[in-house]
Design a protein around this motif. Structure first.
Motif, mmCIF file in Angstrom:
data_model
loop_
_atom_site.group_PDB
_atom_site.id
_atom_site.type_symbol
_atom_site.label_atom_id
_atom_site.label_comp_id
_atom_site.label_asym_id
_atom_site.label_seq_id
_atom_site.Cartn_x
_atom_site.Cartn_y
_atom_site.Cartn_z
ATOM 1 N N ARG A 166 -88.447 -42.203 151.377
ATOM 2 C CA ARG A 166 -88.233 -42.456 149.946
ATOM 3 C C ARG A 166 -86.749 -42.700 149.725
ATOM 4 O O ARG A 166 -85.933 -42.544 150.644
ATOM 5 C CB ARG A 166 -88.699 -41.273 149.100
ATOM 6 C CG ARG A 166 -88.078 -39.930 149.446
ATOM 7 C CD ARG A 166 -88.676 -38.804 148.618
ATOM 8 N NE ARG A 166 -88.282 -37.483 149.078
ATOM 9 C CZ ARG A 166 -87.156 -36.871 148.748
ATOM 10 N NH1 ARG A 166 -86.285 -37.486 147.950
ATOM 11 N NH2 ARG A 166 -86.889 -35.664 149.204
ATOM 12 N N SER A 167 -86.393 -43.078 148.511
ATOM 13 C CA SER A 167 -84.994 -43.279 148.181
ATOM 14 C C SER A 167 -84.275 -41.940 148.210
ATOM 15 O O SER A 167 -84.685 -40.983 147.539
ATOM 16 C CB SER A 167 -84.862 -43.906 146.793
ATOM 17 O OG SER A 167 -83.503 -44.042 146.450
ATOM 18 N N VAL A 168 -83.219 -41.840 149.003
ATOM 19 C CA VAL A 168 -82.531 -40.569 149.158
ATOM 20 C C VAL A 168 -81.018 -40.768 149.165
ATOM 21 O O VAL A 168 -80.521 -41.819 149.593
ATOM 22 C CB VAL A 168 -82.933 -39.865 150.476
ATOM 23 C CG1 VAL A 168 -84.372 -39.437 150.446
ATOM 24 C CG2 VAL A 168 -82.649 -40.760 151.675
ATOM 25 N N PRO A 169 -80.277 -39.778 148.692
ATOM 26 C CA PRO A 169 -78.820 -39.847 148.814
ATOM 27 C C PRO A 169 -78.402 -39.630 150.262
ATOM 28 O O PRO A 169 -79.001 -38.832 150.987
ATOM 29 C CB PRO A 169 -78.333 -38.707 147.918
ATOM 30 C CG PRO A 169 -79.464 -37.728 147.883
ATOM 31 C CD PRO A 169 -80.720 -38.557 147.985
ATOM 32 N N VAL A 170 -77.377 -40.347 150.662
ATOM 33 C CA VAL A 170 -76.839 -40.238 152.014
ATOM 34 C C VAL A 170 -75.345 -40.000 151.900
ATOM 35 O O VAL A 170 -74.622 -40.816 151.304
ATOM 36 C CB VAL A 170 -77.112 -41.497 152.849
ATOM 37 C CG1 VAL A 170 -76.442 -41.376 154.218
ATOM 38 C CG2 VAL A 170 -78.601 -41.738 153.002
ATOM 39 N N ALA A 171 -74.871 -38.895 152.439
ATOM 40 C CA ALA A 171 -73.440 -38.575 152.443
ATOM 41 C C ALA A 171 -72.915 -38.624 153.866
ATOM 42 O O ALA A 171 -73.577 -38.154 154.799
ATOM 43 C CB ALA A 171 -73.193 -37.201 151.831
ATOM 44 N N CYS A 172 -71.734 -39.185 154.043
ATOM 45 C CA CYS A 172 -71.110 -39.299 155.362
ATOM 46 C C CYS A 172 -69.844 -38.445 155.375
ATOM 47 O O CYS A 172 -68.997 -38.553 154.474
ATOM 48 C CB CYS A 172 -70.754 -40.751 155.664
ATOM 49 S SG CYS A 172 -72.181 -41.864 155.715
ATOM 50 N N THR A 173 -69.727 -37.609 156.368
ATOM 51 C CA THR A 173 -68.585 -36.697 156.449
ATOM 52 C C THR A 173 -68.048 -36.660 157.871
ATOM 53 O O THR A 173 -68.738 -37.030 158.820
ATOM 54 C CB THR A 173 -69.004 -35.282 155.982
ATOM 55 O OG1 THR A 173 -67.871 -34.421 155.978
ATOM 56 C CG2 THR A 173 -70.072 -34.698 156.890
ATOM 57 N N GLY A 174 -66.826 -36.224 158.022
ATOM 58 C CA GLY A 174 -66.207 -36.156 159.344
ATOM 59 C C GLY A 174 -64.999 -37.065 159.447
ATOM 60 O O GLY A 174 -64.779 -37.957 158.626
ATOM 61 N N ARG A 175 -64.204 -36.855 160.520
ATOM 62 C CA ARG A 175 -62.947 -37.589 160.670
ATOM 63 C C ARG A 175 -63.133 -39.100 160.783
ATOM 64 O O ARG A 175 -62.235 -39.859 160.402
ATOM 65 C CB ARG A 175 -62.186 -37.068 161.891
ATOM 66 C CG ARG A 175 -61.516 -35.727 161.667
ATOM 67 C CD ARG A 175 -60.653 -35.336 162.857
ATOM 68 N NE ARG A 175 -61.428 -35.287 164.083
ATOM 69 C CZ ARG A 175 -62.151 -34.241 164.459
ATOM 70 N NH1 ARG A 175 -62.195 -33.172 163.686
ATOM 71 N NH2 ARG A 175 -62.812 -34.246 165.586
ATOM 72 N N VAL A 176 -64.260 -39.535 161.302
ATOM 73 C CA VAL A 176 -64.486 -40.971 161.442
ATOM 74 C C VAL A 176 -64.436 -41.670 160.083
ATOM 75 O O VAL A 176 -64.023 -42.836 159.976
ATOM 76 C CB VAL A 176 -65.842 -41.232 162.143
ATOM 77 C CG1 VAL A 176 -66.303 -42.667 161.961
ATOM 78 C CG2 VAL A 176 -65.713 -40.906 163.633
ATOM 79 N N PHE A 177 -64.822 -40.955 159.025
ATOM 80 C CA PHE A 177 -64.879 -41.576 157.700
ATOM 81 C C PHE A 177 -63.588 -41.389 156.906
ATOM 82 O O PHE A 177 -63.505 -41.837 155.757
ATOM 83 C CB PHE A 177 -66.075 -41.021 156.928
ATOM 84 C CG PHE A 177 -67.382 -41.359 157.582
ATOM 85 C CD1 PHE A 177 -67.882 -42.643 157.558
ATOM 86 C CD2 PHE A 177 -68.087 -40.380 158.266
ATOM 87 C CE1 PHE A 177 -69.077 -42.960 158.190
ATOM 88 C CE2 PHE A 177 -69.287 -40.681 158.896
ATOM 89 C CZ PHE A 177 -69.779 -41.981 158.859
ATOM 90 N N GLN A 178 -62.594 -40.773 157.514
ATOM 91 C CA GLN A 178 -61.298 -40.669 156.849
ATOM 92 C C GLN A 178 -60.581 -42.014 156.790
ATOM 93 O O GLN A 178 -59.555 -42.143 156.120
ATOM 94 C CB GLN A 178 -60.429 -39.633 157.560
ATOM 95 C CG GLN A 178 -60.946 -38.204 157.406
ATOM 96 C CD GLN A 178 -60.139 -37.192 158.200
ATOM 97 O OE1 GLN A 178 -59.212 -37.551 158.933
ATOM 98 N NE2 GLN A 178 -60.493 -35.923 158.073
ATOM 99 N N THR A 179 -61.122 -43.010 157.478
ATOM 100 C CA THR A 179 -60.558 -44.368 157.449
ATOM 101 C C THR A 179 -60.979 -45.134 156.197
ATOM 102 O O THR A 179 -60.542 -46.263 155.984
ATOM 103 C CB THR A 179 -61.024 -45.149 158.686
ATOM 104 O OG1 THR A 179 -62.463 -45.165 158.713
ATOM 105 C CG2 THR A 179 -60.518 -44.482 159.955
ATOM 106 N N GLY A 180 -61.843 -44.563 155.387
ATOM 107 C CA GLY A 180 -62.255 -45.212 154.141
ATOM 108 C C GLY A 180 -63.099 -46.453 154.370
ATOM 109 O O GLY A 180 -64.024 -46.460 155.197
ATOM 110 N N GLU A 181 -62.749 -47.529 153.683
ATOM 111 C CA GLU A 181 -63.556 -48.745 153.725
ATOM 112 C C GLU A 181 -63.548 -49.437 155.089
ATOM 113 O O GLU A 181 -64.421 -50.247 155.368
ATOM 114 C CB GLU A 181 -63.087 -49.726 152.653
ATOM 115 C CG GLU A 181 -63.522 -49.349 151.248
ATOM 116 C CD GLU A 181 -65.045 -49.296 151.133
ATOM 117 O OE1 GLU A 181 -65.705 -50.325 151.360
ATOM 118 O OE2 GLU A 181 -65.569 -48.208 150.829
#
Length: 537
Positions: free
Chosen positions: A238-253
């Motif tokens: 189903r449609s669900v929220p997805v959050a990404c966390t961790g150092r890999v995502f500190q690079t932003g876009e």
């Protein structure tokens, strides 16, 4: 929840600990370091010291990239952390649990944690599904280690003509020196996973500068992470929220843009949302409040209240010697004229004639000879030279050898030192119980290892290794450790180590020892003579 608390986020690169306004750091986890329980416990101890944590705590929650899959190891780890942090309650879980609790505070959904490694957790109505988390050898696609490894591999490929030139080469040489020697330097480092993952930020920086090789590595990593997320979204259907966390995502876009694009094709039902907090925030949440829906994903351990040993001691019916027994250790090392099966058998016969109730002996040959000579139970050990630290019956195979020789009980090293072959203390004890059907005595060096060994299933705890795992060796026996173990544990405690006189033995009995082992003072005339000769001079 009121009261003191500790929250821990443990990864492959490092461990973070907070307690109120205090914070500290410890080393990351690596399976190559030996016993995972000992490795985690030592990292927590270092972080607690770094934080200046000294007061007891009510609750500690640890989110671990190395959460033990063996229930016995979880029990052992819980006991060790209780001892290390002076905690009343310890809550253990995988780092994906603390990541989810920190990133999505208000509901169901998917959380992807990408630091050195990668793990994803989908939580729905009654659904809890882990995706990934297999470690750098078998998984972690898209994580910091994978990105760093791809960057360094690209540098090596460019150097020998297998790949295109890349700006990463100059950066790698700043980190590791000449490319020709880079591979060997990395292989020889003591923490290769952390070293390689530390190169990931350089890959991101090069990609931002439009280096095509680095840009392709980041795009591939985004594709791998999108596949992991898509698998988790399909679980919830189903449609669900997805959050990404961790150092890999500190690079932003730089990472989010290609991830968003790929995810739109693979999992249209995924709704990317910013995380509410990081995994450490999740550990704080689970340390300061009730676990709620995460309770089924946690292992909870409580401190054991000290009780009078006479009322609470559990004695295995197979224990081959009674309370108040004197055990005599008949061992002679190479270089001693008494070394060998025949002299040890005669020594055991003399001990039996003097009132010994059991014999402690080393190696199948000596044990077989002693069993043929005396009608006493033999507590068997198998000392094996081991560069990793543990040498008293370090493996199940070593235990099996002494049982086949006639030992009716096995003594093993029960300290937190690394064990050979990857076999945990809990697994070794379980196999001895199930496959050899004899009780196990764990030789320990301190209260923490005694509590952990009992939690791992040891039937009896002995103070044999007190003073022998670091620092100067004390002159006399460790009566204080006997008292502490008796107060803490619900099993027999055997006093052993530097007991040389009737007064020493009496002190151990008064401290609550179930039995006492005496060795050198009875069976090693060479050592006794050496000591007396030194006194003469």
């Amino acid at each position: 929840m009121t009261g003191a608390w500790v929250a821990v986020d443990s990864g492959q690169t490092g461990l973070r600990l907070v307690s109120g306004q205090l914070s500290g750091n410890g080393p990351g986890f690596a399976y190559r370091q030996g016993d995972p329980v000992a490795t985690i416990t030592e990292a927590v101890r270092i972080a607690a010291l770094d934080a200046g944590l000294s007061d007891p705590v009510d609750v500690a929650c640890l989110g671990l990239t190395c959460y033990p899959d063996d229930p016995a190891d979880r029990t052992r780890l819980g006991a060790a952390i209780i001892e290390t942090l002076q905690a009343k309650e310890v809550r253990l879980c995988e780092d994906m649990v603390t990541a989810h609790a920190g990133a999505l505070r208000h509901g169901d959904g998917v959380v992807l944690a990408a630091g050195t490694g990668v793990v994803c957790l989908a939580v729905g109505d009654d659904v809890y599904r882990k995706i990934g988390g297999e470690g750098h050898l078998l998984g972690d696609a898209g994580g910091g280690f994978a990105i760093g490894r791809a960057g360094l591999s690209a540098v090596l490929a460019a150097a020998d003509g297998r790949g295109p030139a890349t700006a990463l080469t100059a950066v790698a040489e700043q980190h590791f020196g000449s490319v020709s020697r880079m591979a060997q330097r990395i292989h020889r480092t003591t923490a290769p996973v952390a070293t390689i993952a530390a190169f990931a930020p350089e890959v991101f920086a090069a990609a931002e500068r439009k280096d095509p090789v680095a840009g392709e590595i980041v795009a591939n990593a985004a594709a791998d992470l999108a596949c992991t997320i898509a698998a988790a979204v399909r679980v919830l259907d189903r449609s669900v929220p997805v959050a990404c966390t961790g150092r890999v995502f500190q690079t932003g876009e730089l990472m989010m843009a290609p991830l968003r694009k790929r995810l739109a094709r693979l999992a249209p039902a995924a709704r990317l949302v910013p995380p509410d907090g990081d995994p450490l925030a999740g550990a704080i949440r689970l340390a300061t409040g009730e676990p709620g829906r995460y309770a089924r994903l946690m292992s909870v351990h409580h401190a054991v209240k000290s009780v009078p040993v006479a009322k609470e001691t559990t004695v295995d019916s197979r224990l081959p010697f009674p309370p108040g027994a004197l055990l005599v250790s008949c061992q002679a090392q190479p270089g001693n004229p008494l070394h060998g099966p025949l002299p040890m058998a005669r020594m055991a016969a003399a001990a039996a004639a003097g009132g010994a109730r059991a014999i402690r002996a080393n190696g199948p040959a000596d044990i077989a000879a002693i069993c043929s000579e005396v009608d006493l139970p033999v507590l068997g050990i198998n000392k094996i030279a081991c560069p990793d630290g543990v040498f008293i019956t370090p493996t199940f195979a070593d235990a099996a050898a002494v049982v086949r020789a006639g030992a009716s009980m096995v003594a093993i090293d029960g300290t937190a030192r690394p064990r050979p072959g990857g076999e945990s203390l809990g697994e070794q004890i379980r196999r001895i119980h199930e496959e050899l059907d004899v009780p196990v005595l764990a030789d320990v060096d301190n209260l923490a290892s005694g509590a952990a060994a009992r939690a791992a299933g040891a039937d009896v705890i002995a103070t044999t290794l007190s003073g022998y795992t670091g620092g100067p060796v004390p002159d006399g026996p460790d009566i204080d450790l006997v008292s502490a173990l008796v107060a803490r544990l619900d099993c027999p405690v055997v006093a052993e180590g530097r007991y040389r006189s009737a007064q020493d033995v009496r002190a151990a009995v008064d401290a609550g020892a179930y039995a006492v082992v005496v060795g050198t003072a009875i069976t090693n005339p060479m050592a006794i003579t050496t000591q007396l000769a030194k006194a003469m001079s």
